[in-house]
Write a protein that holds these residues in place. Structure first.
Motif, PDB file in Angstrom:
ATOM      1  N   ALA A  96       0.855  -1.191   0.000  1.00 40.55           N
ATOM      2  CA  ALA A  96       0.000   0.000   0.000  1.00 40.55           C
ATOM      3  C   ALA A  96       0.890   1.240   0.000  1.00 40.55           C
ATOM      4  CB  ALA A  96      -0.928  -0.004   1.207  1.00 40.55           C
ATOM      5  N   PRO A  97       1.360   1.661  -1.187  1.00 40.78           N
ATOM      6  CA  PRO A  97       2.251   2.833  -1.247  1.00 40.78           C
ATOM      7  C   PRO A  97       1.526   4.092  -0.779  1.00 40.78           C
ATOM      8  CG  PRO A  97       1.556   2.169  -3.446  1.00 40.78           C
ATOM      9  CD  PRO A  97       1.086   1.109  -2.532  1.00 40.78           C
ATOM     10  N   LYS A  98       2.196   4.878   0.037  1.00 37.42           N
ATOM     11  CA  LYS A  98       1.615   6.114   0.562  1.00 37.42           C
ATOM     12  C   LYS A  98       2.093   7.350  -0.187  1.00 37.42           C
ATOM     13  CE  LYS A  98       1.114   4.102   5.151  1.00 37.42           C
ATOM     14  NZ  LYS A  98       1.469   4.190   6.598  1.00 37.42           N
ATOM     15  N   SER A  99       2.977   7.148  -1.145  1.00 39.59           N
ATOM     16  CA  SER A  99       3.475   8.261  -1.948  1.00 39.59           C
ATOM     17  C   SER A  99       3.890   7.727  -3.309  1.00 39.59           C
ATOM     18  CB  SER A  99       4.660   8.950  -1.257  1.00 39.59           C
ATOM     19  OG  SER A  99       5.730   8.032  -1.079  1.00 39.59           O
ATOM     20  N   VAL A 100       4.155   8.638  -4.220  1.00 43.07           N
ATOM     21  CA  VAL A 100       4.599   8.256  -5.559  1.00 43.07           C
ATOM     22  C   VAL A 100       6.059   7.827  -5.506  1.00 43.07           C
ATOM     23  CG1 VAL A 100       4.979   9.064  -7.916  1.00 43.07           C
ATOM     24  CG2 VAL A 100       2.953   9.816  -6.646  1.00 43.07           C
ATOM     25  N   GLY A 101       6.378   6.702  -6.128  1.00 43.83           N
ATOM     26  CA  GLY A 101       7.754   6.231  -6.155  1.00 43.83           C
ATOM     27  C   GLY A 101       7.819   4.721  -6.168  1.00 43.83           C
ATOM     28  N   VAL A 102       9.072   4.191  -6.163  1.00 42.23           N
ATOM     29  CA  VAL A 102       9.318   2.757  -6.194  1.00 42.23           C
ATOM     30  C   VAL A 102       9.656   2.286  -4.786  1.00 42.23           C
ATOM     31  CG1 VAL A 102      10.798   0.931  -7.111  1.00 42.23           C
ATOM     32  CG2 VAL A 102      10.071   2.808  -8.593  1.00 42.23           C
ATOM     33  N   PHE A 103       9.054   1.193  -4.375  1.00 39.60           N
ATOM     34  CA  PHE A 103       9.262   0.649  -3.034  1.00 39.60           C
ATOM     35  C   PHE A 103       9.755  -0.789  -3.144  1.00 39.60           C
ATOM     36  CE2 PHE A 103       6.172   3.983  -2.727  1.00 39.60           C
ATOM     37  CZ  PHE A 103       6.530   4.678  -1.581  1.00 39.60           C
ATOM     38  N   ASP A 104      10.851  -1.070  -2.405  1.00 36.56           N
ATOM     39  CA  ASP A 104      11.421  -2.413  -2.360  1.00 36.56           C
ATOM     40  C   ASP A 104      11.318  -2.954  -0.940  1.00 36.56           C
ATOM     41  OD1 ASP A 104      12.185  -2.363  -5.046  1.00 36.56           O
ATOM     42  OD2 ASP A 104      13.988  -1.226  -4.537  1.00 36.56           O
ATOM     43  N   GLY A 105      11.279  -4.244  -0.822  1.00 35.05           N
ATOM     44  CA  GLY A 105      11.216  -4.883   0.483  1.00 35.05           C
ATOM     45  C   GLY A 105      11.592  -6.336   0.368  1.00 35.05           C
ATOM     46  N   THR A 106      11.572  -7.053   1.499  1.00 35.22           N
ATOM     47  CA  THR A 106      11.901  -8.476   1.504  1.00 35.22           C
ATOM     48  C   THR A 106      11.030  -9.207   2.507  1.00 35.22           C
ATOM     49  OG1 THR A 106      13.639  -8.154   3.159  1.00 35.22           O
ATOM     50  CG2 THR A 106      14.314  -8.132   0.834  1.00 35.22           C
ATOM     51  N   LEU A 107      10.796 -10.443   2.223  1.00 34.37           N
ATOM     52  CA  LEU A 107      10.244 -11.384   3.183  1.00 34.37           C
ATOM     53  C   LEU A 107      11.319 -12.431   3.421  1.00 34.37           C
ATOM     54  CD1 LEU A 107       7.978 -12.728   4.849  1.00 34.37           C
ATOM     55  CD2 LEU A 107       7.277 -13.902   2.744  1.00 34.37           C
TER      56      LEU A 107
END
Length: 707
Positions: A96-107
């Motif tokens: 659920a992005p809260k702003s414009v841009g690219v988001f990375d993460g890991t599980l």
């Protein structure tokens, strides 16, 4: 930027590790994770995407462990597991992005005794799209739950900006921009007062007043209106025009007389001077061959074959020719001018509607200004207006017809391409649009003929002066384009889309319709029907193929060289005339001829003696030969369009695909073909002031009876 990890990378890392306890089972044997990376794609800010990670334990005992989620845009609504049970363990992840841009993460999944398993996560936050309403009096906004723009009606009474300058004091009502029509009456009965949607009031004149035979002509008297006056004495009035005996007007009556020397036995025409009587002999006129002054798409005379597959043409009253195509070729407006206008989309059907060119294909309908090519409106509301066309069905434009200056009829066809469903199963619906492109009313055609999967096709459409609608449906043997079989169902509907009557002809193939003076004609039928009842009231000597219908007369090709007429007031024959050559496939065209004897309507027909092409003109009232001109065309035209001072022609029609047959009698006609076009000057001729509808629709393809 988004992280991309090669599948099974974590397995490769495990296999290369030398510090693993040798007593442990290989992870690749008993534990695997699906998917091994997740890309949620583009999500509008405020919107959430959901994916599931599955840990599959093919061993015999559960494995304890932890699931660690990192990244500001990522979370889990289900909580985190604490063990990999035997079989499948699921974990839901949301972005659920809260702003414009690219988001990375890991599980990161860490199981007791095993190397950690890392699942890369990525998503992109996008700006909320700008939502634009499809028409005035509608408001569009982004709906996060639906993930799309949603429209609602503006409040009633709110002022709206109409797309039509003829609409005054416009306000919103039930989502439609409505107002009062501009009054363009100038008080002069000799002018035709109309309102152009872009230019406003226009006053064309003087209007054409109907005559009474050849010797009582109509004249418009300013301040009074139409009246009948005697034609000038000595003007030819019948078919006999020799230098021994000629039919001429005397005191308003057509009588036979012995003409004097100097009598104009052959009128001057667009290709030659007049011929006169000398010692009882008609000295022939000198004729010149008419040469096209504009050509495009020339497949003859060494011309280059163009990539465009245009296969239809029509003219507006300004003389601009529009070329369109069934084969996904962009429509070209003002094609006969120095700088044509190419529209962005293709169109299987186009018509001229009071200064607009309206076109449609699959499935959007567009209206553009015929002068500028500027988009006026688009209509894409079929899913709402004909909800019976439910997905996964696709729909596309079938026919267009003008009901009035303010209403347009659009018929749409639907089919389903789902596996196991016969694509020859077709359904139809009609939508009536106003000048804003807004739906006024609609109807799903729920008739038993559409329950049979034989590709029923809408071959014919016509509208009478009272806005009653006439349709013809026939099964077809080839899907694309439609080639007619037999068994035609004729329908008539009221302007409010209520069924008036239906009639079935089991032997009739599909064809277009023409209507005038309470009579209905069908392209391939010799039977003439009454528009009120649908019953047969007259029979022609042959099918109404090359025909046109006017206020009081129907003109049609009765045989290869014969023209005939029928009175639309009493269904009686009026005259027959044998032409000098065989008629081609092009429909007849009615033109106003400013002859030396006064203005007269003439029927124009292209003929050929097998070697040379001619255009032959016949006076509509008398059946007399008006003029005959040789034309420099390599073959007979297949379509024509009358313009002021000339006529547009389509010829040289060849299939687009190798091995395809040329479909002369399919619908749309000449679909999937590439044609050549030309414009032939005809000095002194212009489109008739009276409206003539025919088997292919009148000028502009409006299919409407004019009154």
């Amino acid at each position: 930027m988004l992280i991309r990890v090669q599948p099974l990378l974590w397995m490769a890392l495990l296999s290369s590790c030398t510090c693993r306890d040798p007593n442990l089972e290989p992870v690749a044997t008993f534990i695997r994770v699906e998917p091994q990376q997740i890309d949620f794609g583009r999500l509008v800010v405020g919107q959430a995407g959901f994916q599931t990670v599955e840990v599959i334990n093919s061993g015999k005992t559960p494995v304890e462990g932890t699931w660690a989620l990192e990244g500001s845009a990522f979370s889990s609504d289900d909580g985190t597991p604490t063990r990999a049970t035997v079989g499948s363990t699921l974990m839901g992840i949301r972005c659920a992005p809260k702003s414009v841009g690219v988001f990375d993460g890991t599980l990161t999944i860490t199981l007791a005794g095993y190397q950690p398993i890392v699942v890369p996560l990525a998503c992109e936050g996008a700006q909320v799209p700008e939502c634009v309403a499809s028409r005035p009096c509608r408001r569009s906004s982004w709906d996060l739950a639906a993930g799309r723009c949603v429209e609602i009606d503006q409040a009633d009474g709110l002022s709206c900006e109409a797309r039509d300058v003829c609409l005054l004091n416009a306000t919103c009502h039930a989502g439609r921009c409505e107002g009062t029509q501009r009054d363009c009456a100038d008080g002069d009965p000799c002018t035709a007062d109309t309102c152009h949607p872009s230019r406003g009031c226009e006053h064309a004149g003087p209007i054409a007043c109907p005559g009474e035979g050849a010797c009582r002509v109509g004249r418009c008297n300013p301040g009074v209106g139409c009246e009948l006056v005697d034609a000038e004495d000595g003007i030819p009035c019948g078919q006999l025009r020799t230098c021994i005996a000629a039919d001429v007007c005397v005191s308003g009556a057509c009588v036979r007389r012995d003409p004097p020397d100097g009598f104009e036995c052959i009128p001057s025409g667009p290709c030659g001077d007049a011929g006169y009587c000398v010692n009882d002999v008609c000295e022939p006129a000198r004729l010149s061959t008419l040469q096209p002054t504009w050509r495009v798409g020339d497949l003859h005379d060494g011309g280059l074959q163009p990539p465009e597959a245009w296969s239809d043409l029509f003219s507006n009253r300004d003389g601009d020719l529009t070329l369109s195509s069934y084969f996904f070729t962009p429509t070209r407006m003002q094609a006969n001018r120095a700088t044509p206008i190419n529209l962005a989309s293709s169109s299987r059907r186009c018509i001229d509607w009071l200064g607009w060119v309206v076109c449609g294909d699959m499935p959007v309908l567009t209206a553009v200004d015929a002068k500028t090519g500027q988009l006026v409106w688009t209509y894409s509301g079929v899913p709402q207006d004909i909800p019976q066309f439910a997905p996964p069905a696709e729909y596309f434009l079938a026919r267009l017809a003008v009901l009035s200056e303010n209403e347009l009829l659009a018929m749409f066809e639907s089919r389903t391409l789902t596996s196991g469903i016969d694509s020859r199963c077709r359904s139809f619906g009609m939508v009536v649009l106003d000048r804003q492109g807004q739906a006024l009313r609609s109807l799903y055609l729920n008739d038993p003929i559409f329950s049979v999967c034989d590709h029923p096709h809408s071959y014919g459409v016509a509208v009478d002066a009272q806005k009653n609608i006439y349709l013809a449906f026939t099964p077809s043997g080839v899907d694309n384009p439609a080639t007619s079989l037999t068994g035609t169902m004729l329908f008539s509907y009221t302007p409010s889309l209520q069924l008036r009557w239906r009639r079935f002809d089991p032997a009739l193939v599909g064809g277009d319709l023409a209507v005038a003076d309470g009579l209905l004609f069908q392209e391939h039928s010799p039977e003439v029907r009454h528009t009120q009842s649908g019953n047969v009231v007259a029979t022609l000597p042959g099918p109404f193929g090359l025909g046109v219908v006017g206020d009081s007369t129907a003109v049609f090709g009765a045989s290869g060289t014969m023209l005939s007429t029928l009175s639309t007031t009493n269904t009686q024959p009026r005259w027959q005339r044998s032409l000098t050559g065989e008629l081609g496939r092009a429909p007849l065209t009615i033109a106003r001829w400013n002859s030396a004897w006064g203005p007269r309507d003439v029927a124009l027909a292209f003929t050929s003696d097998g070697f040379n092409v001619r255009i032959e003109a016949t006076e509509v009232i008398t059946g007399a030969a008006a003029f005959s001109c040789p034309v420099a065309l390599p073959e007979l035209p297949v379509m024509t369009a009358m313009t002021p001072g000339g006529i547009g022609v389509m010829f040289g029609t060849v299939p687009v695909g190798v091995g395809w047959p040329r479909c002369d009698d399919c619908d749309p006609k000449y679909a999937r073909t590439r044609s050549s076009f030309g414009w032939i000057p005809l000095s002194g001729l212009s489109p008739s002031a009276a409206a003539w509808s025919g088997a292919w629709g009148n000028e502009g393809h409006s299919h409407r009876e004019g009154r």
